[in-house]
Write a protein that holds these residues in place. Structure first.
Motif, short mmCIF file in Angstrom:
data_model
loop_
_atom_site.label_atom_id
_atom_site.label_comp_id
_atom_site.label_asym_id
_atom_site.label_seq_id
_atom_site.Cartn_x
_atom_site.Cartn_y
_atom_site.Cartn_z
N ARG A 243 0.83 -1.20 0.00
CA ARG A 243 0.00 0.00 0.00
C ARG A 243 0.87 1.26 0.00
O ARG A 243 0.55 2.24 -0.69
N PHE A 244 1.96 1.25 0.78
CA PHE A 244 2.85 2.41 0.83
C PHE A 244 3.46 2.69 -0.55
O PHE A 244 3.48 3.84 -1.02
N ILE A 245 3.95 1.64 -1.22
CA ILE A 245 4.54 1.81 -2.55
C ILE A 245 3.48 2.29 -3.54
O ILE A 245 3.73 3.18 -4.37
N HIS A 246 2.28 1.73 -3.44
CA HIS A 246 1.19 2.11 -4.34
C HIS A 246 0.84 3.58 -4.16
O HIS A 246 0.71 4.33 -5.15
N PHE A 247 0.67 4.02 -2.93
CA PHE A 247 0.30 5.41 -2.69
C PHE A 247 1.41 6.38 -3.10
O PHE A 247 1.16 7.45 -3.65
N THR A 248 2.66 6.02 -2.83
CA THR A 248 3.79 6.88 -3.21
C THR A 248 3.85 7.04 -4.72
O THR A 248 4.01 8.14 -5.25
N ALA A 249 3.72 5.91 -5.45
CA ALA A 249 3.73 5.97 -6.91
C ALA A 249 2.54 6.76 -7.43
O ALA A 249 2.66 7.52 -8.40
N ALA A 250 1.38 6.61 -6.77
CA ALA A 250 0.17 7.31 -7.23
C ALA A 250 0.32 8.82 -7.10
O ALA A 250 -0.02 9.58 -8.02
N PHE A 251 0.82 9.30 -5.96
CA PHE A 251 0.99 10.74 -5.80
C PHE A 251 2.07 11.29 -6.72
O PHE A 251 1.98 12.41 -7.21
N THR A 252 3.09 10.48 -6.99
CA THR A 252 4.11 10.90 -7.97
C THR A 252 3.49 10.99 -9.36
O THR A 252 3.78 11.91 -10.12
N TRP A 253 2.62 10.06 -9.68
CA TRP A 253 1.93 10.06 -10.97
C TRP A 253 1.06 11.30 -11.13
O TRP A 253 1.00 11.90 -12.20
N ILE A 254 0.38 11.68 -10.06
CA ILE A 254 -0.42 12.91 -10.09
C ILE A 254 0.48 14.12 -10.35
O ILE A 254 0.14 15.01 -11.15
N ALA A 255 1.65 14.15 -9.71
CA ALA A 255 2.59 15.25 -9.94
C ALA A 255 3.06 15.28 -11.38
O ALA A 255 3.18 16.36 -11.99
N VAL A 256 3.31 14.10 -11.98
CA VAL A 256 3.70 14.03 -13.39
C VAL A 256 2.59 14.59 -14.28
O VAL A 256 2.85 15.32 -15.24
#
Length: 429
Positions: free
Chosen positions: A255-268
């Motif tokens: 879940r931590f990896i998923h959420f971190t990647a998701a917020f990075t994706w939003i920033a992209v």
């Protein structure tokens, strides 16, 4: 020619002067010692050689350093002889009382296979020429951003616009063609987008380093979110609660990896949206997300679709994305935005009491229900998988049939086109 060229009385007087694009010319080293020419930017359908030819039109025997440098550059652009770009002095109106000159010329081809035209060429200060051509806001922004980049390397931008003289002698509206970079010699190195690789092929720089970085970061993030998201939905390895043993913190890490990647994706996504409105690159602007800008674009879409379905031998040539790709990628951006909103809504559920923002983002849960949102989230993930598979196949298929280096372009940024090609979305090569 005087400043009254555009008045009805003067529109009919356009003396005949031919331009022979492959007239015999010297190939000797005659480059001006004062001014150097360093590329430019074509905002229409002209190749850089044609744009340079327009900019080089000047009175016979001109001693102006810019005129000399432009004509000298032509000897290196045309292998079989530089075009004759000199006009009689009476057909040239110098920039007196304004910041651009005007030249009248006849039997001038805008493109290699185009018709002979009678034209008036405006050349000079970029802003002044843009005002003469009444350039639209989007094109003006693109020209200014490219001019700013050229200015950072010490160049001044020589704007070029043209107006066609009709059979009745009336002058039509000016059309912006682009600009040519000039500067005093010894002020720096020039960067070129077009790199001659042989007599038959030209390498065209298309994708910027920033876009390529975002592309591969997107790939990494989507794979990461897909793997971790699928595991959250259906733990397919490791110990689980249902086996009746201590499961540890594996799900927590997922879940931590998923959420971190998701917020990075939003920033992209935010960065890409910002680039769409601020980039100087024509292929990164928001207008590239929608293919239907004129009537012919519907025909191009039909021909492209026919080529993909093997009903046509080949479709129209595009440097960047063809109409079908533009519609597909625009759809992916829209679906991706929905995926982000659904993900934020699910993430916000445990935080609704923290602040009003999370409470607002969690609203879709109350409208559609948490199970429905989770199902939507999973379905979109599978749609992304299908897109990635089709994208990889079509990219390699296009590269093998068109042989333009499209796959490697996402690594080095460049594609290869045959010299003389006329892409729909770029000037003639």
């Amino acid at each position: 020619m005087s400043t009254e060229t555009q008045t009805p009385e003067k529109k009919t007087a356009v003396p005949e002067k031919e331009v022979e694009f492959f007239a015999p010319g010297s190939q000797e080293d005659t480059i001006s010692q004062g001014i150097e020419v360093g590329g430019g930017f074509s905002s229409g359908d002209l190749s850089m050689r044609r744009l340079l030819t327009m900019a080089a039109v000047s009175p016979e025997g001109s001693t102006d350093p810019v005129d000399i440098a432009l004509k000298d550059s032509l000897t290196y652009q045309f292998r079989h002889g530089a075009p004759n770009v000199e006009v009689p002095p009476e057909d040239f109106d110098p920039p007196k009382g304004r910041r651009y000159s005007l030249a009248r010329i006849s039997n001038f081809k805008r493109t290699k296979f185009g018709p002979d035209l009678k034209m008036v060429i405006a050349r000079g200060d970029l802003e002044s020429v843009m005002n003469v051509a009444e350039v639209k806001r989007e094109e003006r922004t693109l020209l200014r951003k490219n001019a700013q980049m050229a200015g950072s390397r010490g160049f001044r931008c020589l704007g070029v616009a043209t107006a066609t003289v009709g059979e009745d002698g009336k002058l039509g509206p000016f059309q912006m063609e682009g600009f040519i970079n000039v500067r005093p010699r010894g002020t720096g190195l020039s960067g070129e987008d077009l790199t001659p690789t042989s007599d038959d092929w030209v390498r065209l720089q298309v994708w910027s380093g920033g876009l390529r970085f975002l592309h591969w970061l997107n790939v990494f993030l989507i794979v990461t979110m897909s793997v971790t998201g699928f595991y959250i939905m259906n733990p397919f390895f490791g110990d689980t609660y249902f086996r009746g043993i201590e499961i540890g913190y594996l799900m927590g890490w997922m879940r931590f990896i998923h959420f971190t990647a998701a917020f990075t994706w939003i920033a992209v996504g935010v960065v890409r949206a910002f680039m769409a409105f601020t980039s100087k690159d024509r292929y990164l602007r928001w207008s590239t997300f929608w293919p239907f800008k004129k009537k012919e674009d519907f025909r191009y879409l039909r021909e492209t679709l026919g080529a993909y379905l093997f009903l046509r031998k080949e479709g129209p040539l595009y440097v960047a994305h063809n109409p079908l790709q533009q519609l597909t990628y625009t759809g992916i951006y829209v679906i991706g935005a929905f995926q982000m909103l659904i993900g934020l809504a699910l993430y916000a559920l445990p935080h609704v009491s923290a602040n009003p923002i999370w409470s607002f983002l969690a609203t879709p849960n109350y409208l559609f229900g948490v199970p429905a949102l989770r199902n939507f989230h999973a379905v979109i993930m599978f749609l992304f998988w299908a897109f990635v598979i089709a994208h990889i196949y079509l990219a390699f298929r296009a590269d093998s049939t068109e042989r333009n280096g499209g796959v490697s372009a996402m690594i080095n940024g460049g594609v290869y086109l045959r010299r003389g090609s006329k892409p729909v979305d770029a000037p003639e090569v």
